[in-house]
Design a protein around this motif. Structure first.
Motif, PDB file in Angstrom:
ATOM      1  N   GLU A 122       3.119   2.181   3.006  1.00  0.00           N
ATOM      2  CA  GLU A 122       3.569   1.119   3.726  1.00  0.00           C
ATOM      3  C   GLU A 122       4.983   0.662   3.700  1.00  0.00           C
ATOM      4  O   GLU A 122       5.652   0.664   2.612  1.00  0.00           O
ATOM      5  CB  GLU A 122       2.618  -0.183   3.433  1.00  0.00           C
ATOM      6  CG  GLU A 122       2.841  -1.370   4.162  1.00  0.00           C
ATOM      7  CD  GLU A 122       2.035  -2.551   3.722  1.00  0.00           C
ATOM      8  OE1 GLU A 122       1.467  -3.364   4.543  1.00  0.00           O
ATOM      9  OE2 GLU A 122       1.496  -2.615   2.384  1.00  0.00           O
ATOM     10  N   ASP A 148       0.796  -1.105   0.000  1.00  0.00           N
ATOM     11  CA  ASP A 148       0.148  -0.072   0.297  1.00  0.00           C
ATOM     12  C   ASP A 148       0.812   1.180   0.077  1.00  0.00           C
ATOM     13  O   ASP A 148       2.109   1.338   0.330  1.00  0.00           O
ATOM     14  CB  ASP A 148      -0.752  -0.140   1.433  1.00  0.00           C
ATOM     15  CG  ASP A 148      -1.812  -1.061   1.151  1.00  0.00           C
ATOM     16  OD1 ASP A 148      -2.420  -1.558   0.018  1.00  0.00           O
ATOM     17  OD2 ASP A 148      -2.416  -1.483   2.174  1.00  0.00           O
ATOM     18  N   ASP A 164       1.797  -9.064  10.129  1.00  0.00           N
ATOM     19  CA  ASP A 164       2.366  -7.844  10.799  1.00  0.00           C
ATOM     20  C   ASP A 164       3.474  -8.152  11.389  1.00  0.00           C
ATOM     21  O   ASP A 164       3.818  -9.278  12.084  1.00  0.00           O
ATOM     22  CB  ASP A 164       1.167  -7.120  11.472  1.00  0.00           C
ATOM     23  CG  ASP A 164       0.846  -7.874  12.976  1.00  0.00           C
ATOM     24  OD1 ASP A 164       1.576  -7.680  13.941  1.00  0.00           O
ATOM     25  OD2 ASP A 164      -0.061  -8.748  12.893  1.00  0.00           O
ATOM     26  N   GLY A 169       5.449   3.847  -0.941  1.00  0.00           N
ATOM     27  CA  GLY A 169       5.528   2.306  -0.742  1.00  0.00           C
ATOM     28  C   GLY A 169       7.003   1.853  -0.652  1.00  0.00           C
ATOM     29  O   GLY A 169       7.543   2.131  -1.428  1.00  0.00           O
ATOM     30  N   ASP A 203       6.305  -2.825   8.474  1.00  0.00           N
ATOM     31  CA  ASP A 203       4.765  -2.596   9.059  1.00  0.00           C
ATOM     32  C   ASP A 203       4.316  -3.917   8.892  1.00  0.00           C
ATOM     33  O   ASP A 203       3.693  -4.670   9.689  1.00  0.00           O
ATOM     34  CB  ASP A 203       3.951  -1.772   8.214  1.00  0.00           C
ATOM     35  CG  ASP A 203       4.485  -0.175   8.328  1.00  0.00           C
ATOM     36  OD1 ASP A 203       4.511   0.107   9.375  1.00  0.00           O
ATOM     37  OD2 ASP A 203       4.624   0.270   7.355  1.00  0.00           O
ATOM     38  N   ARG A 204       4.803  -4.601   7.875  1.00  0.00           N
ATOM     39  CA  ARG A 204       4.398  -6.135   7.355  1.00  0.00           C
ATOM     40  C   ARG A 204       5.492  -6.788   7.153  1.00  0.00           C
ATOM     41  O   ARG A 204       6.493  -6.280   6.275  1.00  0.00           O
ATOM     42  CB  ARG A 204       3.257  -6.180   6.428  1.00  0.00           C
ATOM     43  CG  ARG A 204       2.393  -7.036   6.104  1.00  0.00           C
ATOM     44  CD  ARG A 204       0.950  -6.948   5.712  1.00  0.00           C
ATOM     45  NE  ARG A 204       1.346  -6.137   4.395  1.00  0.00           N
ATOM     46  CZ  ARG A 204       1.471  -6.449   3.384  1.00  0.00           C
ATOM     47  NH1 ARG A 204       1.571  -7.878   3.185  1.00  0.00           N
ATOM     48  NH2 ARG A 204       1.503  -5.743   2.219  1.00  0.00           N
TER      49      ARG A 204
END
Length: 278
Positions: A34, A31, A237, A206, A222-223
């Motif tokens: 992100e 995203d 996550d 991103g 973040d992930r």
């Protein structure tokens, strides 16, 4: 809509022993704003998957996917010329080994301005001014003087900063950093990561970080996607990855961290996941 959407991506190469699949059925998305980390041991297909996204694999590679979209646009349906137009402008990649990635025959100023000439309408004076601005933004001292330097005249950390300047010259929406702290000492690693995160936050990019370093993952992501043998093992996550890993291979990776050594012996992935965690 995700900035980048990849569904069932596979990459294979024809070899003397038959077709070899470097990536098999990978799904991922990124995203805007992100930070996604992709981790796994060497040979797990991390870099190959992202090179496929960038359209930078050699003609010997066969790339298939149910979906490969950037901002909703079908990358597989684009011509090679259209893909080249996007690479460096809307999406960019920082490669491993910055000294090897920079051309030793040209100054760093020429290489930054070359990207600007390819993707912008700036005139020569404006390109030079933008190159100075970019070197200053990535923390290169005396940027006007450094424009005339060749890569061999700069340290590894400075070359990495130049690579970041080139990659971010056109303010891309997606930045892929492939092992951006390889071969750098700990202090410089921290500076490079802080720089990437600052630029990512300033421009809302991103950011995809390909890394072996779980410390980098814990501090930046973040992930996280965990890959093994060309396949995705886990997608979660960052907090869940460290506190509640679901896949045996993920647990094996975390168990092999130096701080988890028992009796003076560092565990290996094969101690916990013999034969592979598929």
């Amino acid at each position: 809509m995700a900035l980048l959407e990849v569904r069932n991506l596979s990459v294979s190469f024809e070899t003397a022993a038959g077709r070899f699949f470097a990536v098999q059925g990978i799904d991922l998305s990124v995203d805007r704003g992100e930070v996604l980390a992709i981790v796994g041991e060497s040979g797990s297909g991390k870099s190959v998957a992202m090179l496929a996204v960038m359209g930078l694999l050699p003609p010997t590679a066969t790339v298939t996917a149910d979906a490969l979209r950037f901002e909703g646009r079908d990358l597989l349906a684009m011509s090679a010329r259209e893909r080249r137009g996007m690479s460096g402008s809307e999406m960019a990649m920082i490669f491993q080994e910055p000294v090897a990635s920079l051309n030793p025959c040209f100054t760093v100023g020429f290489q930054i301005e070359e990207t600007l000439e390819r993707h912008t309408d700036l005139d020569r004076a404006a390109r030079r001014a933008r190159a100075v601005e970019l070197l200053a933004a990535v923390g290169i001292p005396e940027p006007e003087e450094r424009l005339r330097s060749f890569p061999h005249q700069m340290s590894g950390g400075q070359c990495q900063r130049v690579m970041i300047a080139i990659a971010t010259a056109c303010n891309p929406k997606l930045l892929i950093a492939d092992e951006p702290t390889t071969a750098l000492d700990v202090t410089i690693q921290k500076q490079i990561l802080d720089l990437l995160l600052r630029l990512q936050a300033e421009h809302g990019m991103g950011l995809v970080l390909i890394t072996h370093d779980m410390g980098v993952v814990a501090e930046t992501a973040d992930r996280v996607i965990v890959q093994y043998n060309g396949r995705k093992m886990e997608d979660t996550d960052v907090l869940s990855l460290f506190e509640r890993p679901q896949n045996p291979y993920t647990r094996a990776l975390l168990s092999a961290l130096p701080e988890n050594a028992r009796g003076g012996r560092l565990p290996t992935v094969s101690d916990f996941a013999p034969g592979g965690a598929a």
